[in-house]
Structures are given as C-alpha cells and as structure tokens.
Design a protein around this motif. Structure first.
Motif, short mmCIF file in Angstrom:
data_model
loop_
_atom_site.label_atom_id
_atom_site.label_comp_id
_atom_site.label_asym_id
_atom_site.label_seq_id
_atom_site.Cartn_x
_atom_site.Cartn_y
_atom_site.Cartn_z
N TYR A 97 2.81 19.69 50.05
CA TYR A 97 2.62 19.40 51.44
C TYR A 97 2.88 17.77 51.79
O TYR A 97 3.48 17.29 52.75
CB TYR A 97 1.08 19.67 52.06
N LYS A 98 2.53 16.85 50.70
CA LYS A 98 3.02 15.63 50.88
C LYS A 98 4.42 15.39 50.77
O LYS A 98 4.88 14.35 51.38
CB LYS A 98 2.27 14.66 49.60
N ALA A 99 5.20 16.23 50.17
CA ALA A 99 6.50 16.05 50.07
C ALA A 99 7.36 16.56 51.30
O ALA A 99 8.32 16.04 51.88
CB ALA A 99 7.15 16.98 48.62
N GLU A 100 6.60 17.53 51.91
CA GLU A 100 7.09 18.23 53.16
C GLU A 100 7.17 17.44 54.26
O GLU A 100 7.85 17.21 55.34
CB GLU A 100 6.52 19.64 53.56
N SER A 101 5.94 16.83 54.48
CA SER A 101 5.52 15.93 55.63
C SER A 101 6.53 14.79 56.08
O SER A 101 6.96 14.69 57.33
CB SER A 101 4.19 15.18 55.48
N PRO A 102 6.82 13.82 55.06
CA PRO A 102 8.11 12.73 55.56
C PRO A 102 9.32 13.53 55.97
O PRO A 102 9.93 12.91 56.92
CB PRO A 102 8.28 12.10 54.34
N LYS A 103 9.70 14.65 55.33
CA LYS A 103 11.00 15.25 55.82
C LYS A 103 10.95 15.79 57.30
O LYS A 103 12.00 15.80 57.85
CB LYS A 103 11.03 16.30 54.67
N LEU A 104 9.58 16.42 57.54
CA LEU A 104 9.40 17.16 58.90
C LEU A 104 9.57 15.88 59.84
O LEU A 104 10.02 16.16 60.92
CB LEU A 104 8.13 17.73 59.00
N ALA A 105 8.71 14.88 59.48
CA ALA A 105 8.55 13.75 60.34
C ALA A 105 10.32 13.13 60.78
O ALA A 105 10.35 12.87 61.73
CB ALA A 105 7.79 12.80 59.94
N SER A 106 10.98 13.16 59.66
CA SER A 106 12.17 12.53 59.93
C SER A 106 13.31 13.46 60.70
O SER A 106 14.12 13.01 61.45
CB SER A 106 12.99 12.28 58.39
N GLU A 107 12.93 14.86 60.48
CA GLU A 107 13.81 15.69 61.29
C GLU A 107 13.22 15.64 62.79
O GLU A 107 14.34 15.77 63.58
CB GLU A 107 13.59 17.25 60.76
N ALA A 108 12.17 15.54 62.85
CA ALA A 108 11.50 15.55 64.38
C ALA A 108 12.05 14.20 64.93
O ALA A 108 12.51 14.03 66.14
CB ALA A 108 9.96 15.33 64.25
N LYS A 109 12.08 13.10 64.28
CA LYS A 109 12.80 11.81 64.86
C LYS A 109 14.19 12.04 65.30
O LYS A 109 14.61 11.43 65.99
CB LYS A 109 12.39 10.55 63.86
N GLY A 110 14.82 12.69 64.24
CA GLY A 110 16.37 12.84 64.38
C GLY A 110 16.59 13.66 65.76
O GLY A 110 17.57 13.22 66.42
N PHE A 111 15.82 14.78 65.88
CA PHE A 111 16.17 15.38 67.31
C PHE A 111 15.77 14.74 68.26
O PHE A 111 16.31 14.78 69.42
CB PHE A 111 15.21 16.75 67.11
N ALA A 112 14.67 13.73 68.17
CA ALA A 112 14.25 12.91 69.34
C ALA A 112 15.50 12.03 69.65
O ALA A 112 15.57 11.38 70.78
CB ALA A 112 13.05 12.02 69.28
N ASP A 113 16.11 11.36 68.38
CA ASP A 113 17.23 10.40 68.71
C ASP A 113 18.41 11.24 69.45
O ASP A 113 19.16 10.48 70.25
CB ASP A 113 17.44 10.03 67.32
#
Length: 184
Positions: A97-113
């Motif tokens: 879960y600790k490894a998945e969290s930053p990846k998911l946050a990065s993807e979410a920010k990418g879609f927001a961008d």
C-alpha cells in the motif's frame, strides 16, 4: 436614373461582403464547435480518471491505516508462530500500500494536469465562438443599415474569433485570460 443604379450597385456590394463574412465566420464557428465538443469530452474523461485515481488513493491509504492498526494490535498480543505469520503478512500488505499510494497520487495529478491543459483550449474555442457569434450579429446589422462601420467592426471582432479558432486548432498557448476571467 444613374444615381439610383449606383445606389443599387452599392447596396449589393455591401450585402455581398456581409454574406461572405457570415459564411466564413459561420464555417469557422462550426468547425470550432466540433473540435470544442471533442475537447470537452476529453476534459470529462480526464476529470473522471483523476477522480477515480484519487478515490483509489484514498482507499489505499485507508487500507494502509487499517493494516497498520491491526498489525499493532497483533504485535501487542502474546507472541506465537501464528501471530508472527500474521504480522509478517500485515507488513507485506503495508509495504504494498505504501508503494501504491505515490503512484496513484501521481496518476491523479497527471489526469488533473491533462484536464487543465485541455481547459486552455476549451477557453480558446469558447472565446472564438463568442467573438464569431458577435461578429455575425454585427454583420447582420451592417446589412440592415447598409453601413460600412458595423461591417468593419464585424471584421475586427471576427478576426479575433478566427485567431482564437486557429490557436485552438494549432495548440498555441495564447489564452484569453481577461475574457475567461470576465466570463468565467
């Protein structure tokens, strides 16, 4: 009699220019509306993807918190082989879960961008549509009044609308900030 013929010829000339202006601006507005509709669909998809990733991020962080709490409770219990095995399983889940969290946050920010980038072009086409519609209306007034002043005003406003349409199609970074702020 010649004066009347000259007046008629003059009236036809301005009406022909008005008609030509309306055709050019209408075609540009129609093409811009098609592209703008596609951009809006892309914006909706980017926003949905961003929300999905943020929801996954929240769920992952919640699962991490639950795993860490359960691990802490088990670690406080009397040591046994089964408890050590469960603690090790919780540690593995927590690491996942600790490894998945930053990846998911990065993807979410990418879609927001991506949404923000598409929004710039949506604003360009919105400004173009407003300008072109205004120019067409002013050109109609020029036809009714048979006056050059409104026709020239329609050309100036229409030129801005055509420029904004071109910016949208060519992915130029020009953004009508003042107009967007005023109308947004």
């Amino acid at each position: 009699m010649e004066v009347e013929v000259s007046a008629e010829a003059k009236d036809k000339r301005i009406n022909r220019l008005v008609a030509l202006t309306v055709v050019v601006l209408s075609v540009a507005m129609g093409l811009g509306n098609i592209k703008d509709g596609n951009i809006v669909q892309g914006m909706a998809q980017a926003q949905a993807n961003s929300l999905d990733r943020w929801n996954e991020y929240q769920a992952t962080r919640t699962k991490l918190h639950i795993v860490e709490t359960a691990r802490a409770q088990l670690a406080a219990a009397a040591p046994s082989a089964n408890i050590q095995k469960a603690v090790a399983a919780f540690d593995a889940d927590a690491a996942k879960y600790k490894a998945e969290s930053p990846k998911l946050a990065s993807e979410a920010k990418g879609f927001a961008d991506q949404y923000d980038a598409l929004n710039v072009h949506d604003d360009q086409f919105d400004a173009a549509e407003a300008s072109l519609a205004t120019a067409i209306s002013i050109a109609a007034v020029a036809a009714l009044t048979e006056s050059w002043v409104p026709l020239v005003a329609a050309w100036v406003i229409g030129a801005f609308g055509l420029f904004m349409t071109l910016c949208g199609f060519a992915d130029w970074p020009f953004h009508p900030d003042v107009l967007s702020t005023l109308l947004g």
